[in-house]
Design a protein around this motif. Structure first.
Motif, short mmCIF file in Angstrom:
data_model
loop_
_atom_site.label_atom_id
_atom_site.label_comp_id
_atom_site.label_asym_id
_atom_site.label_seq_id
_atom_site.Cartn_x
_atom_site.Cartn_y
_atom_site.Cartn_z
N ARG A 81 -111.20 -43.51 66.37
CA ARG A 81 -110.53 -44.62 67.03
C ARG A 81 -111.30 -45.90 66.71
O ARG A 81 -112.45 -46.07 67.13
CB ARG A 81 -110.49 -44.43 68.55
N PRO A 82 -110.71 -46.82 65.94
CA PRO A 82 -111.43 -48.03 65.53
C PRO A 82 -111.45 -49.10 66.61
O PRO A 82 -110.74 -49.01 67.62
CB PRO A 82 -110.64 -48.50 64.31
N SER A 83 -112.27 -50.11 66.40
CA SER A 83 -112.24 -51.28 67.28
C SER A 83 -110.86 -51.92 67.24
O SER A 83 -110.16 -51.86 66.22
CB SER A 83 -113.29 -52.31 66.81
N PRO A 84 -110.42 -52.54 68.33
CA PRO A 84 -109.08 -53.16 68.36
C PRO A 84 -108.90 -54.16 67.23
O PRO A 84 -109.75 -55.01 66.99
CB PRO A 84 -109.05 -53.85 69.73
N GLY A 85 -107.78 -54.03 66.51
CA GLY A 85 -107.44 -54.95 65.45
C GLY A 85 -107.97 -54.57 64.08
O GLY A 85 -107.53 -55.14 63.08
N LEU A 86 -108.92 -53.64 64.01
CA LEU A 86 -109.46 -53.25 62.71
C LEU A 86 -108.37 -52.63 61.83
O LEU A 86 -108.27 -52.92 60.64
CB LEU A 86 -110.62 -52.26 62.90
N VAL A 87 -107.55 -51.78 62.43
CA VAL A 87 -106.39 -51.22 61.74
C VAL A 87 -105.15 -51.84 62.36
O VAL A 87 -104.68 -51.41 63.42
CB VAL A 87 -106.34 -49.68 61.86
N PRO A 88 -104.59 -52.88 61.75
CA PRO A 88 -103.43 -53.53 62.33
C PRO A 88 -102.22 -52.61 62.29
O PRO A 88 -102.10 -51.73 61.43
CB PRO A 88 -103.22 -54.77 61.45
N GLY A 89 -101.32 -52.80 63.23
CA GLY A 89 -100.12 -51.98 63.29
C GLY A 89 -99.00 -52.70 64.01
O GLY A 89 -99.23 -53.68 64.70
#
Length: 497
Positions: A193-201
């Motif tokens: 689970r990455p930091s918020p925003g690291l993997v945009p969706g």
């Protein structure tokens, strides 16, 4: 000779780079593994073999040319059935969308294709990914590769099971209350689970909420880091992704190849329950064994955790708000089309007042600040990933843990959502088995936005544990699964009965 399907992503990519392995050979091996093992576990629910091979041949052509190869060139990857792949169904595990065929790729899939990866197919998830038991009325249940009668957890259960079976070296997943981390723990793979925003969706109905995020799943920390580096990218359509001069605050190269570190230099806290989670005795004992093993390898290790006061209430309210935003209108139009978990979310969400929501948002802010204070003197936290050992998948969710009743269908996921609420990155690392012989997952939590450092530390823990057979990566019995009866023949395979 090693079956190409059993290679890690990094091993396969290195061989492809040296022209010692063809992407076509790898794709064929993965397709054959799906044909052989998927009847036992029902992990891959849609696959176009001709399209897979066409993509693999295109990758092979790039391999044999002077064209630069992508970071994930020739690597097949499974795609959770919550995001679109052109020409394949996206059902969300819902009968409402059982005939829905995607007309374009989700941005995550597009990013992976640009990196040279090959779409293997779609992996199973619960209805709208609500709940941590991968069952739905469209495709049925996904069984655990270590015991198909037991749950693969969820909601990214199909991806975790596919990885554990060697059907693909990489898979996508998503996570609100542990949907990347829980199935990774149950199936014995890695979920991040990455930091918020690291993997945009584009899958969050309320884009400013950081509860939900997509992320990578794989069979090692290095493989996970490689996939994360491709999934991470600038995208102004995601309000949680900071874009500066066309780039982001994260360095993809650092994510792909985290710098080596000495595990003994860090200040590490550990907790079996964050002070509030109903953690099963079997999990507590397994966790204690891992802490005892790691103690001599780490520097400062002490039992401690951030103040998680009111976590259950905060998560319940904010989750309820998010679910109302996604499903209220649909449930009102055709209530009969939705399963029990959706209805439970809607009913709970409607029970909260504006005052409840205001108090929850305010409390979450205080919660976040308490976590920042804690991480001012701590580098990482270790905890179990899930509160229970895998159970029979017929149990939609645990109603009790060691005799104590759970409050909702997601209450047993509290070890995961304790982290979600603070917005910190976390990884599930498979470290041996519990006393029932099922995989045990260790959750490692790092500072917000320091994902490369977390991956580096997790890789060191992985190496330390690999030195002891009792702590090493738990492998599924491929030969036994190939002979196992189809899971579709089990009573209650489809639906929620």
């Amino acid at each position: 000779m090693t079956d190409p399907a059993d290679l890690t992503a990094c091993e396969a990519r290195a061989l492809i780079g040296r022209r010692a392995l063809s992407p076509v050979e790898l794709a064929r091996a993965c397709i054959e593994r799906v044909r052989s093992l998927d009847p036992a576990v029902n992990a891959v629910v849609a696959m176009d073999e001709e399209a897979v091979m066409a993509e693999a041949r295109a990758s092979e052509a790039r391999q044999m040319s002077s064209e630069p190869l992508g970071a994930v060139e020739g690597l097949p990857f499974g795609v959770k059935d919550m995001i679109d792949v052109t020409g394949l169904p996206t059902t969300f595990g819902s009968l409402i969308y059982k005939d829905n065929i995607a007309r374009r790729d989700d941005p995550i899939v597009s990013a992976m294709r640009r990196g040279g990866a090959v779409v293997l197919g779609k992996t199973n998830n619960p209805e709208f990914s609500l709940g941590a038991n991968t069952r739905n009325a469209v495709y049925g249940a996904t069984g655990n590769p270590h015991d198909p009668a037991k749950s693969a957890a969820g909601s990214s259960g199909g991806s975790a099971a596919a990885l554990a079976c060697g059907m693909a070296p990489l898979c996508t997943g998503s996570d609100t209350g542990g949907s990347l981390r829980n199935p990774a723990a149950f199936c014995g793979v890695v979920g991040y689970r990455p930091s918020p925003g690291l993997v945009p969706g584009n899958g969050r109905g309320i884009g400013m909420f950081h509860l939900s995020t997509s992320g990578p799943m794989a069979r090692s920390v290095d493989d996970t880091a490689l996939m994360l580096s491709v999934m991470a990218r600038p995208d102004r359509n995601d309000p949680l992704t900071p874009v500066l001069d066309g780039g982001t605050i994260w360095n993809a190269a650092e994510l792909a190849r985290p710098a080596p570190t000495d595990a003994a230099q860090w200040r590490v806290a550990f907790t079996a329950d964050f002070g509030f989670a109903l953690t099963e005795g079997i999990i507590r004992r397994a966790f204690t064994g891992r802490i005892d093993y790691l103690r001599s390898h780490l520097g400062r290790l002490e039992e401690s955790h951030p103040d998680c006061s009111d976590a259950d209430r905060i998560f319940a309210v904010l989750r309820g708000v998010a679910m109302l935003g996604s499903h209220l209108d649909g449930v009102r139009r055709t209530p009969e089309s939705y399963g029990p978990n959706v209805h439970a979310n809607i009913d709970e969400g409607l029970s909260f007042s504006v005052e409840d929501v205001t108090r929850a948002l305010t409390a979450q802010t205080s919660y976040y600040r308490r976590w920042q204070d804690f991480f001012g003197t701590t580098d990482f936290i270790l905890s179990p990933a899930v509160t229970i050992s895998p159970r029979d998948w017929h149990e939609l969710y645990p109603t009790e843990i060691d005799g104590q009743r759970t409050e909702s269908y997601y209450h047993w996921l509290s070890l995961a959502y304790a982290v979600t609420l603070a917005g910190h990155p976390a990884i599930t690392l498979p470290v041996g088995r519990d006393e029932k012989g099922m995989p045990f997952g260790l959750q490692i939590i790092g500072r917000r936005n320091e994902d490369a450092k977390l991956l580096s530390f997790a890789r060191e823990i992985e190496a330390i544990c690999a030195a002891d057979p009792a702590m090493a990566f738990p492998r599924a019995d491929i030969a036994a699964l190939a002979k196992a009866p189809p899971i579709s023949g089990m009573p209650g395979f489809k639906g929620f009965e």
